[in-house]
Motif scaffolding. Structure first.
Motif, PDB file in Angstrom:
ATOM      1  N   SER A   1      -8.552  67.196  69.234  1.00 10.88           N
ATOM      2  CA  SER A   1      -8.256  68.539  69.731  1.00 10.88           C
ATOM      3  C   SER A   1      -8.044  68.529  71.237  1.00 10.88           C
ATOM      4  CB  SER A   1      -9.397  69.494  69.373  1.00 10.88           C
ATOM      5  OG  SER A   1     -10.603  69.070  69.987  1.00 10.88           O
ATOM      6  N   ARG A   2      -8.423  67.462  71.914  1.00 13.59           N
ATOM      7  CA  ARG A   2      -8.248  67.318  73.360  1.00 13.59           C
ATOM      8  C   ARG A   2      -6.934  66.639  73.724  1.00 13.59           C
ATOM      9  NH1 ARG A   2     -11.775  70.359  76.341  1.00 13.59           N
ATOM     10  NH2 ARG A   2     -13.794  70.337  75.326  1.00 13.59           N
ATOM     11  N   SER A   3      -6.163  66.217  72.754  1.00 15.10           N
ATOM     12  CA  SER A   3      -4.896  65.554  73.043  1.00 15.10           C
ATOM     13  C   SER A   3      -3.915  66.561  73.618  1.00 15.10           C
ATOM     14  CB  SER A   3      -4.314  64.943  71.764  1.00 15.10           C
ATOM     15  OG  SER A   3      -5.136  63.906  71.307  1.00 15.10           O
ATOM     16  N   GLY A   4      -3.250  66.164  74.682  1.00 19.59           N
ATOM     17  CA  GLY A   4      -2.292  67.043  75.338  1.00 19.59           C
ATOM     18  C   GLY A   4      -0.884  66.810  74.848  1.00 19.59           C
ATOM     19  N   GLY A   5       0.053  67.504  75.440  1.00 28.36           N
ATOM     20  CA  GLY A   5       1.448  67.387  75.065  1.00 28.36           C
ATOM     21  C   GLY A   5       2.170  66.237  75.739  1.00 28.36           C
ATOM     22  N   GLU A   6       1.450  65.458  76.548  1.00 27.55           N
ATOM     23  CA  GLU A   6       2.075  64.355  77.283  1.00 27.55           C
ATOM     24  C   GLU A   6       2.232  63.102  76.448  1.00 27.55           C
ATOM     25  OE1 GLU A   6      -1.168  65.470  78.581  1.00 27.55           O
ATOM     26  OE2 GLU A   6      -0.087  67.225  79.266  1.00 27.55           O
ATOM     27  N   GLY A   7       1.783  63.114  75.214  1.00 29.34           N
ATOM     28  CA  GLY A   7       1.904  61.954  74.356  1.00 29.34           C
ATOM     29  C   GLY A   7       0.701  61.036  74.388  1.00 29.34           C
ATOM     30  N   ASN A   8      -0.323  61.397  75.142  1.00 26.54           N
ATOM     31  CA  ASN A   8      -1.550  60.595  75.214  1.00 26.54           C
ATOM     32  C   ASN A   8      -2.517  61.094  74.152  1.00 26.54           C
ATOM     33  OD1 ASN A   8      -0.563  59.220  77.461  1.00 26.54           O
ATOM     34  ND2 ASN A   8      -1.283  60.809  78.820  1.00 26.54           N
ATOM     35  N   CYS A   9      -2.272  60.734  72.908  1.00 23.98           N
ATOM     36  CA  CYS A   9      -3.050  61.280  71.803  1.00 23.98           C
ATOM     37  C   CYS A   9      -3.775  60.173  71.048  1.00 23.98           C
ATOM     38  CB  CYS A   9      -2.141  62.009  70.823  1.00 23.98           C
ATOM     39  SG  CYS A   9      -1.214  63.345  71.591  1.00 23.98           S
ATOM     40  N   VAL A  10      -4.954  60.511  70.572  1.00 29.39           N
ATOM     41  CA  VAL A  10      -5.689  59.614  69.699  1.00 29.39           C
ATOM     42  C   VAL A  10      -5.988  60.342  68.399  1.00 29.39           C
ATOM     43  CG1 VAL A  10      -6.732  58.275  71.559  1.00 29.39           C
ATOM     44  CG2 VAL A  10      -7.937  60.254  70.647  1.00 29.39           C
ATOM     45  N   GLU A  11      -6.164  59.552  67.356  1.00 27.03           N
ATOM     46  CA  GLU A  11      -6.575  60.080  66.064  1.00 27.03           C
ATOM     47  C   GLU A  11      -7.890  59.429  65.692  1.00 27.03           C
ATOM     48  OE1 GLU A  11      -2.348  61.100  63.943  1.00 27.03           O
ATOM     49  OE2 GLU A  11      -3.183  59.106  63.618  1.00 27.03           O
ATOM     50  N   VAL A  12      -8.738  60.193  65.013  1.00 30.19           N
ATOM     51  CA  VAL A  12     -10.047  59.716  64.605  1.00 30.19           C
ATOM     52  C   VAL A  12     -10.204  59.958  63.115  1.00 30.19           C
ATOM     53  CG1 VAL A  12     -12.532  60.027  64.925  1.00 30.19           C
ATOM     54  CG2 VAL A  12     -11.002  60.254  66.870  1.00 30.19           C
ATOM     55  N   ALA A  13     -10.825  59.005  62.426  1.00 30.55           N
ATOM     56  CA  ALA A  13     -11.115  59.163  61.001  1.00 30.55           C
ATOM     57  C   ALA A  13     -12.559  58.758  60.753  1.00 30.55           C
ATOM     58  CB  ALA A  13     -10.184  58.309  60.147  1.00 30.55           C
ATOM     59  N   GLY A  14     -13.273  59.566  59.998  1.00 33.89           N
ATOM     60  CA  GLY A  14     -14.643  59.240  59.632  1.00 33.89           C
ATOM     61  C   GLY A  14     -14.691  58.639  58.240  1.00 33.89           C
ATOM     62  N   PHE A  15     -15.317  57.498  58.132  1.00 30.09           N
ATOM     63  CA  PHE A  15     -15.516  56.827  56.852  1.00 30.09           C
ATOM     64  C   PHE A  15     -17.019  56.777  56.570  1.00 30.09           C
ATOM     65  CE2 PHE A  15     -11.646  55.206  58.794  1.00 30.09           C
ATOM     66  CZ  PHE A  15     -10.720  55.397  57.792  1.00 30.09           C
TER      67      PHE A  15
END
Length: 65
Positions: free
Chosen positions: A11-25
């Protein structure tokens, strides 16, 4: 954290393309670059991930003197 293995963009990823994804297992938390979904993933134990998130929220990882 939801433990279903579904990748979610931060939810903190901006529009600049610096995004991460997280998955809980069940026994791990995965982190990857949203622009390179076939690339490498970082895998953490739930306790290590919780410590990282806690330190981040407390501002303990800022690189400022």
């Amino acid at each position: 954290m939801v433990r279903d293995g579904v990748w979610r963009k931060s939810s903190r990823s901006g529009g600049e393309g610096n995004c991460v994804e997280v998955a809980g297992f069940v026994d791990a938390v995965g982190v990857r670059d949203s622009k390179d979904r076939q690339g490498p993933e970082l895998i953490f134990t739930p306790s290590v991930w919780a410590a990282f998130v806690g330190a981040t929220r407390a501002g303990q990882l800022n690189n400022q003197p």
